[in-house]
Design a protein around this motif. Structure first.
Motif, PDB file in Angstrom:
ATOM      1  N   SER A   1      90.390  39.067  13.642  1.00 26.99           N
ATOM      2  CA  SER A   1      89.589  38.594  12.519  1.00 26.99           C
ATOM      3  C   SER A   1      88.593  37.567  13.033  1.00 26.99           C
ATOM      4  N   THR A   2      87.619  37.224  12.187  1.00 24.56           N
ATOM      5  CA  THR A   2      86.620  36.225  12.537  1.00 24.56           C
ATOM      6  C   THR A   2      86.515  35.220  11.394  1.00 24.56           C
ATOM      7  N   GLU A   3      85.771  34.150  11.647  1.00 22.34           N
ATOM      8  CA  GLU A   3      85.603  33.133  10.609  1.00 22.34           C
ATOM      9  C   GLU A   3      84.369  33.387   9.757  1.00 22.34           C
ATOM     10  N   CYS A   4      83.629  34.465  10.048  1.00 23.32           N
ATOM     11  CA  CYS A   4      82.347  34.684   9.379  1.00 23.32           C
ATOM     12  C   CYS A   4      82.127  36.177   9.145  1.00 23.32           C
TER      13      CYS A   4
ATOM     14  N   PHE B   1      90.300  41.708   7.310  1.00 24.46           N
ATOM     15  CA  PHE B   1      89.229  41.081   6.534  1.00 24.46           C
ATOM     16  C   PHE B   1      89.749  39.919   5.684  1.00 24.46           C
ATOM     17  N   GLU B   2      91.018  39.985   5.287  1.00 25.03           N
ATOM     18  CA  GLU B   2      91.570  38.926   4.441  1.00 25.03           C
ATOM     19  C   GLU B   2      91.648  37.592   5.168  1.00 25.03           C
ATOM     20  N   ALA B   3      91.682  37.642   6.503  1.00 29.81           N
ATOM     21  CA  ALA B   3      91.791  36.405   7.277  1.00 29.81           C
ATOM     22  C   ALA B   3      90.437  35.760   7.537  1.00 29.81           C
ATOM     23  N   THR B   4      89.334  36.413   7.135  1.00 30.36           N
ATOM     24  CA  THR B   4      88.004  35.847   7.329  1.00 30.36           C
ATOM     25  C   THR B   4      87.913  34.486   6.656  1.00 30.36           C
ATOM     26  N   HIS B   5      87.279  33.525   7.311  1.00 31.25           N
ATOM     27  CA  HIS B   5      87.115  32.127   6.885  1.00 31.25           C
ATOM     28  C   HIS B   5      88.357  31.286   7.134  1.00 31.25           C
ATOM     29  N   GLN B   6      89.496  31.920   7.428  1.00 28.87           N
ATOM     30  CA  GLN B   6      90.679  31.139   7.779  1.00 28.87           C
ATOM     31  C   GLN B   6      91.467  31.850   8.892  1.00 28.87           C
ATOM     32  N   PRO B   7      90.778  32.259   9.960  1.00 27.23           N
ATOM     33  CA  PRO B   7      91.474  33.034  10.992  1.00 27.23           C
ATOM     34  C   PRO B   7      92.503  32.232  11.774  1.00 27.23           C
ATOM     35  N   LEU B   8      92.261  30.931  11.983  1.00 25.82           N
ATOM     36  CA  LEU B   8      93.208  30.155  12.794  1.00 25.82           C
ATOM     37  C   LEU B   8      94.558  29.975  12.106  1.00 25.82           C
ATOM     38  N   PRO B   9      94.602  29.631  10.808  1.00 25.38           N
ATOM     39  CA  PRO B   9      95.914  29.595  10.149  1.00 25.38           C
ATOM     40  C   PRO B   9      96.622  30.947  10.177  1.00 25.38           C
ATOM     41  N   LYS B  10      95.865  32.030  10.018  1.00 25.48           N
ATOM     42  CA  LYS B  10      96.462  33.365  10.063  1.00 25.48           C
ATOM     43  C   LYS B  10      96.968  33.691  11.468  1.00 25.48           C
ATOM     44  N   LEU B  11      96.277  33.177  12.483  1.00 23.05           N
ATOM     45  CA  LEU B  11      96.730  33.373  13.858  1.00 23.05           C
ATOM     46  C   LEU B  11      98.043  32.630  14.087  1.00 23.05           C
TER      47      LEU B  11
ATOM     48  N   LEU C   1      94.284  37.833  17.476  1.00 28.73           N
ATOM     49  CA  LEU C   1      93.123  37.164  18.058  1.00 28.73           C
ATOM     50  C   LEU C   1      92.166  36.760  16.953  1.00 28.73           C
ATOM     51  N   ALA C   2      91.494  35.636  17.134  1.00 33.01           N
ATOM     52  CA  ALA C   2      90.496  35.177  16.167  1.00 33.01           C
ATOM     53  C   ALA C   2      89.217  34.835  16.904  1.00 33.01           C
ATOM     54  N   ILE C   3      88.086  35.248  16.346  1.00 28.18           N
ATOM     55  CA  ILE C   3      86.789  34.863  16.895  1.00 28.18           C
ATOM     56  C   ILE C   3      86.264  33.705  16.056  1.00 28.18           C
ATOM     57  N   THR C   4      86.000  32.581  16.707  1.00 31.33           N
ATOM     58  CA  THR C   4      85.637  31.370  15.981  1.00 31.33           C
ATOM     59  C   THR C   4      84.643  30.546  16.785  1.00 31.33           C
ATOM     60  N   SER C   5      83.839  29.770  16.095  1.00 34.60           N
ATOM     61  CA  SER C   5      82.950  28.808  16.756  1.00 34.60           C
ATOM     62  C   SER C   5      83.423  27.381  16.505  1.00 34.60           C
ATOM     63  N   ASP C   6      84.631  27.247  15.994  1.00 33.54           N
ATOM     64  CA  ASP C   6      85.131  25.928  15.593  1.00 33.54           C
ATOM     65  C   ASP C   6      86.516  25.684  16.197  1.00 33.54           C
ATOM     66  N   PRO C   7      86.579  25.418  17.510  1.00 41.68           N
ATOM     67  CA  PRO C   7      87.883  25.135  18.106  1.00 41.68           C
ATOM     68  C   PRO C   7      88.469  23.843  17.561  1.00 41.68           C
ATOM     69  N   VAL C   8      89.760  23.827  17.394  1.00 38.86           N
ATOM     70  CA  VAL C   8      90.432  22.652  16.827  1.00 38.86           C
ATOM     71  C   VAL C   8      91.450  22.131  17.847  1.00 38.86           C
ATOM     72  N   PRO C   9      91.777  20.856  17.764  1.00 37.69           N
ATOM     73  CA  PRO C   9      92.766  20.291  18.696  1.00 37.69           C
ATOM     74  C   PRO C   9      94.183  20.699  18.309  1.00 37.69           C
TER      75      PRO C   9
END
Length: 295
Positions: free
Chosen positions: A96-99, A126-136, A143-151
């Protein structure tokens, strides 16, 4: 230098012109020029002489080209060996992706991957779009494609590619007379964004919030097509990646404007669980993303 830089130099020489190299690599002119500048900055010397609008290799460029053939040849051999090694494996990657705009390029890329790895099914959640990291983290995707890495210590982020975001305005808009816009320009417009919260929106993260600037009006509209229609009607401006705009730029009603003299860039990552025992084809898929997607 990165692999993509070597591919650019090799393509320019083999194709004989920047125009044909752009077509071969499926890059925009600005993306190719940016990558060439990056390559020359990293080697610390010009790779090409610019002579009568033609690019001719410098002595440094001759050495770079020679090593490009060797390195890319070794890489092709390695990829072939890896494909043969894992070709018989059967598996699945839930992605999934964040966008939502990422889904413009994912289908074509997935078809190319499946041609090389026919026994690996890649499904898009598609349901994980905009929140891929919590779903991961919860195990709903792999796998999640994101431009917003978090600590987040449970996750690791692998660099994929950088893409440039530009402002999209209607033809005749005052911004079309500018070589670029700054944060202060956004204080006078209706800015259309795809989602909230604002801290996840790149133009706020990297430009507006640091400059303490707020748009005159903010419209949240998750549908790209609807956002583009509002721009055409001169009801706002939207900030999007260059590659996401390709389906719409044939319209005579739209123009793009660079954001800041250097451009507004973001780094895309593949996020996955840290210290997780993934099959080999996962690593191959991430490498495929990083090498095949060039803007």
């Amino acid at each position: 230098m990165e692999i993509r830089h070597l591919r650019v130099v090799k393509a320019i020489v083999e194709e004989g012109s920047i125009v044909r190299a752009i077509d071969k690599l499926h890059l925009t002119p600005s993306a190719l020029s940016h990558q060439l500048r990056e390559a020359e900055n990293q080697v610390g010397a010009p790779i090409f002489f610019r002579i009568n609008k033609k690019l001719v290799l410098t002595p440094v460029g001759e050495r770079v080209l020679s090593r490009a053939y060797a390195i890319l040849g070794e890489l092709d051999t390695l990829q072939k060996e890896v494909k043969e090694l894992i070709g018989g494996e059967v598996g699945r990657i839930r992605l999934s992706t964040e966008c939502y705009t990422s889904y413009h390029w994912l289908p074509a890329m997935l078809r190319r991957f499946n041609a090389d790895f026919p026994h690996v099914e890649v499904s898009i959640n598609f349901e994980a779009t905009h929140q891929p990291l919590p779903k991961l983290l919860s195990g709903h995707i792999d796998l999640a494609i994101t431009s917003d890495p978090v600590p987040e210590t449970a996750l690791e982020f692998v660099e994929l590619f950088r893409d440039e975001l530009v402002a999209v305005v209607p033809a005749g808009h005052p911004w079309t007379e500018k070589p670029y816009v700054t944060a202060q320009d956004f204080a006078l417009v209706n800015l259309i964004i795809h989602s909230l919260p604002l801290e996840t929106v790149t133009v706020f993260q990297k430009l507006l919030t640091p400059a303490v600037v707020s748009p005159a009006k903010l419209t949240v509209l998750p549908l790209t097509e609807a956002s583009i229609e509002l721009v055409k009607a001169d009801m706002g401006v939207v900030v999007m990646a260059q590659w996401a705009l390709k389906p719409y730029l044939a319209s005579p009603d739209l123009r793009t404007v660079r954001i800041t003299p250097e451009g507004l860039w973001r780094q895309q990552y593949a996020a996955r669980l840290r210290n997780h025992d993934y099959p080999l084809y996962y690593e191959s898929f991430i490498q495929f993303l990083a090498q095949e997607i060039q803007f």
